[in-house]
Design a protein around this motif. Structure first.
Motif, PDB file in Angstrom:
ATOM      1  N   ALA A 134       0.822  -1.216   0.000  1.00 36.82           N
ATOM      2  CA  ALA A 134       0.000   0.000   0.000  1.00 36.82           C
ATOM      3  C   ALA A 134       0.856   1.267   0.000  1.00 36.82           C
ATOM      4  O   ALA A 134       0.639   2.177  -0.809  1.00 36.82           O
ATOM      5  N   ASN A 135       1.820   1.346   0.892  1.00 37.22           N
ATOM      6  CA  ASN A 135       2.635   2.562   0.999  1.00 37.22           C
ATOM      7  C   ASN A 135       3.430   2.816  -0.271  1.00 37.22           C
ATOM      8  O   ASN A 135       3.503   3.958  -0.746  1.00 37.22           O
ATOM      9  N   GLN A 136       4.015   1.753  -0.846  1.00 40.63           N
ATOM     10  CA  GLN A 136       4.797   1.912  -2.070  1.00 40.63           C
ATOM     11  C   GLN A 136       3.939   2.373  -3.237  1.00 40.63           C
ATOM     12  O   GLN A 136       4.427   3.018  -4.160  1.00 40.63           O
ATOM     13  N   MET A 137       2.660   2.056  -3.191  1.00 40.74           N
ATOM     14  CA  MET A 137       1.748   2.441  -4.264  1.00 40.74           C
ATOM     15  C   MET A 137       1.070   3.778  -3.985  1.00 40.74           C
ATOM     16  O   MET A 137       0.199   4.210  -4.735  1.00 40.74           O
ATOM     17  N   GLY A 138       1.460   4.431  -2.886  1.00 33.60           N
ATOM     18  CA  GLY A 138       0.898   5.734  -2.566  1.00 33.60           C
ATOM     19  C   GLY A 138      -0.476   5.675  -1.947  1.00 33.60           C
ATOM     20  O   GLY A 138      -1.216   6.668  -1.963  1.00 33.60           O
ATOM     21  N   LEU A 139      -0.840   4.536  -1.364  1.00 37.16           N
ATOM     22  CA  LEU A 139      -2.147   4.373  -0.731  1.00 37.16           C
ATOM     23  C   LEU A 139      -1.986   4.414   0.784  1.00 37.16           C
ATOM     24  O   LEU A 139      -1.077   3.783   1.345  1.00 37.16           O
ATOM     25  N   GLN A 140      -2.876   5.133   1.445  1.00 34.26           N
ATOM     26  CA  GLN A 140      -2.777   5.337   2.889  1.00 34.26           C
ATOM     27  C   GLN A 140      -3.551   4.266   3.632  1.00 34.26           C
ATOM     28  O   GLN A 140      -4.776   4.203   3.560  1.00 34.26           O
ATOM     29  N   MET A 141      -2.836   3.420   4.374  1.00 31.89           N
ATOM     30  CA  MET A 141      -3.463   2.370   5.158  1.00 31.89           C
ATOM     31  C   MET A 141      -3.358   2.719   6.631  1.00 31.89           C
ATOM     32  O   MET A 141      -2.300   3.144   7.104  1.00 31.89           O
ATOM     33  N   GLY A 142      -4.457   2.561   7.365  1.00 33.91           N
ATOM     34  CA  GLY A 142      -4.458   2.892   8.779  1.00 33.91           C
ATOM     35  C   GLY A 142      -3.684   1.890   9.608  1.00 33.91           C
ATOM     36  O   GLY A 142      -3.310   0.809   9.140  1.00 33.91           O
ATOM     37  N   THR A 143      -3.467   2.215  10.880  1.00 31.78           N
ATOM     38  CA  THR A 143      -2.756   1.294  11.767  1.00 31.78           C
ATOM     39  C   THR A 143      -3.538   0.016  12.006  1.00 31.78           C
ATOM     40  O   THR A 143      -2.986  -0.979  12.460  1.00 31.78           O
ATOM     41  N   ASP A 144      -4.838   0.041  11.678  1.00 36.58           N
ATOM     42  CA  ASP A 144      -5.669  -1.154  11.800  1.00 36.58           C
ATOM     43  C   ASP A 144      -5.701  -1.956  10.499  1.00 36.58           C
ATOM     44  O   ASP A 144      -6.423  -2.946  10.395  1.00 36.58           O
ATOM     45  N   GLY A 145      -4.930  -1.533   9.492  1.00 36.87           N
ATOM     46  CA  GLY A 145      -4.848  -2.268   8.243  1.00 36.87           C
ATOM     47  C   GLY A 145      -5.923  -1.935   7.231  1.00 36.87           C
ATOM     48  O   GLY A 145      -5.913  -2.464   6.116  1.00 36.87           O
ATOM     49  N   PHE A 146      -6.853  -1.047   7.581  1.00 39.75           N
ATOM     50  CA  PHE A 146      -7.953  -0.722   6.673  1.00 39.75           C
ATOM     51  C   PHE A 146      -7.549   0.356   5.673  1.00 39.75           C
ATOM     52  O   PHE A 146      -6.798   1.289   5.987  1.00 39.75           O
ATOM     53  N   LEU A 147      -8.091   0.223   4.465  1.00 38.15           N
ATOM     54  CA  LEU A 147      -7.862   1.143   3.365  1.00 38.15           C
ATOM     55  C   LEU A 147      -9.215   1.495   2.775  1.00 38.15           C
ATOM     56  O   LEU A 147     -10.087   0.623   2.660  1.00 38.15           O
ATOM     57  N   PHE A 148      -9.435   2.758   2.420  1.00 38.31           N
ATOM     58  CA  PHE A 148     -10.712   3.140   1.830  1.00 38.31           C
ATOM     59  C   PHE A 148     -10.844   2.538   0.433  1.00 38.31           C
ATOM     60  O   PHE A 148      -9.941   2.649  -0.403  1.00 38.31           O
ATOM     61  N   VAL A 149     -11.972   1.879   0.188  1.00 43.16           N
ATOM     62  CA  VAL A 149     -12.208   1.218  -1.083  1.00 43.16           C
ATOM     63  C   VAL A 149     -12.172   2.214  -2.241  1.00 43.16           C
ATOM     64  O   VAL A 149     -11.632   1.930  -3.316  1.00 43.16           O
ATOM     65  N   GLU A 150     -12.725   3.412  -2.031  1.00 43.31           N
ATOM     66  CA  GLU A 150     -12.751   4.409  -3.101  1.00 43.31           C
ATOM     67  C   GLU A 150     -11.337   4.831  -3.496  1.00 43.31           C
ATOM     68  O   GLU A 150     -11.068   5.108  -4.681  1.00 43.31           O
ATOM     69  N   GLU A 151     -10.412   4.862  -2.536  1.00 44.75           N
ATOM     70  CA  GLU A 151      -9.026   5.214  -2.848  1.00 44.75           C
ATOM     71  C   GLU A 151      -8.330   4.072  -3.585  1.00 44.75           C
ATOM     72  O   GLU A 151      -7.510   4.302  -4.481  1.00 44.75           O
ATOM     73  N   LEU A 152      -8.648   2.836  -3.211  1.00 47.84           N
ATOM     74  CA  LEU A 152      -8.107   1.682  -3.914  1.00 47.84           C
ATOM     75  C   LEU A 152      -8.549   1.685  -5.377  1.00 47.84           C
ATOM     76  O   LEU A 152      -7.735   1.520  -6.293  1.00 47.84           O
ATOM     77  N   LEU A 153      -9.849   1.927  -5.609  1.00 46.39           N
ATOM     78  CA  LEU A 153     -10.381   1.899  -6.966  1.00 46.39           C
ATOM     79  C   LEU A 153      -9.908   3.075  -7.812  1.00 46.39           C
ATOM     80  O   LEU A 153      -9.950   3.008  -9.045  1.00 46.39           O
TER      81      LEU A 153
END
Length: 264
Positions: free
Chosen positions: A76-95
Motif C-alpha cells: 500500500a505505501n509503495q503504491m501511494g495508498l494510505q493504510m491505517g494502523t488497523d490495516g484498513f484502506l478506503f475502497v474508493e481510494e483503492l479503486l
C-alpha cells in the motif's frame, strides 16, 4: 509486540499460515490493467466492469483477489495508498489507483464474499460510513490493530496442536533451524489440514509438508499466539522470529501419499 488493542473480547470460534513483493506495483501475474482497459475500448473500461476473463484468459476475480492481497498485505505505501494502523484502506481510494480502475465496488464486494479462505474484511468507517477493506492476516508491514484474540494457555480455546504448511524441499532447513516468519510479521498456522472439518485457511492447498506445533509447550516458554478473524493462528515466534524444532510435535509428507517424517 502487540498492543492491548489486540486483545479484544469479541466472540471467536472454539479456536481458532510468500515472500513480500519485490516491486512497488502489483505483480505482473495480475495483468496490465491499462492494456486490458484499452483492449476493451476506451479509457473508462466500463464495459469490462463485473465481467470475467482478462486478456490472458485469467479469471478477473482471481486477478483482483491477488492484487488486493498484495496491496493490503505488502504494497500500500509503495503504491501511494494510505493504510491505517488497523490495516484498513478506503475502497474508493483503492479503486482510484490506476491498477484498479477497471474494477468496481461490486467486484470487490463479490471477491470478499466468495473468497474461500476469508482473507479480507469489509466495514463501514465508524465515523463517516465510507467503505473500507483490509487483509485479515499475512502482512509484511506492521499492522497494530488487527483485532487478534490472544490464545491463553489452559483455556478451552487453546489447541494442543497447530499445523504449518510448507514444501518438502524446505524440510531439511526447517528440521534444523525451525520455522521462520521471514519477511512477514507472523508465522501462520492452521487448526488442521486442508479439507478437514472447519479448516478454511492457514495453509496453501498445494503444500506437501505439514509441520505440527505443540502450542502449550511454546506458550509455556513465553511465545505468544493470536487467533485472526478467519481462524488462522498467528505467532511472531521468539525474539528471532522463529519457532524452533523443539516445539515440533510431528511432521507429515502429504503427497503423493501421507507418511510420517522423522523430526531428527
Amino acid at each position: 509486540m502487540f498492543s492491548s488493542r489486540n486483545r479484544q473480547n469479541a466472540a471467536f470460534p472454539l479456536w481458532c499460515p510468500f515472500t513480500a513483493a519485490q516491486s512497488a506495483t502489483v505483480p505482473p501475474t495480475n495483468g496490465n490493467v491499462e492494456q486490458t482497459r484499452n483492449a476493451r475500448g476506451g479509457r473508462g473500461g466500463k464495459r469490462g466492469r463485473g465481467r470475467r476473463g482478462n486478456r490472458d484468459g485469467q479469471d478477473r476475480d482471481v486477478s483482483l483477489s491477488k492484487s488486493m492481497s498484495y496491496v493490503l498485505r505488502h504494497g500500500a505505501n509503495q503504491m501511494g495508498l494510505q493504510m491505517g494502523t488497523d490495516g484498513f484502506l478506503f475502497v474508493e481510494e483503492l479503486l482510484a489507483h490506476p491498477q484498479f480502475r477497471s474494477y468496481s465496488v461490486e467486484d470487490i464486494e463479490r471477491v470478499v464474499a466468495t473468497n474461500d479462505k476469508q482473507r479480507f474484511k469489509l466495514r463501514s468507517h465508524p465515523e463517516d460510513g465510507r467503505l473500507q477493506i483490509r487483509a485479515n492476516q499475512g502482512h509484511s508491514v506492521q499492522v497494530m490493530d488487527l483485532d487478534l484474540k490472544p490464545v491463553v494457555a489452559g483455556s478451552l480455546d487453546c489447541p494442543a496442536e497447530a499445523v504449518h504448511g510448507s514444501y518438502l524441499h524446505n524440510w531439511s532447513s526447517i528440521q534444523q533451524q525451525g520455522l521462520s516468519r521471514m519477511k512477514r510479521t507472523h508465522i501462520h498456522l492452521a487448526s488442521g489440514l486442508p479439507g478437514e472439518d472447519g479448516v478454511i485457511s492457514g495453509m496453501r492447498k498445494d503444500c506437501d509438508l505439514a509441520v505440527f506445533i505443540d502450542v502449550p509447550k511454546a506458550l509455556a516458554d513465553g511465545i505468544e499466539f493470536f487467533c485472526s478473524e478467519n481462524g488462522v493462528l498467528l505467532t511472531a515466534g521468539d525474539t528471532e522470529g522463529k519457532l524452533l524444532p523443539k516445539y515440533f510435535s510431528r511432521a507429515l509428507r502429504l503427497r503423493p501419499t501421507r507418511s510420517i517424517l522423522p523430526l531428527q
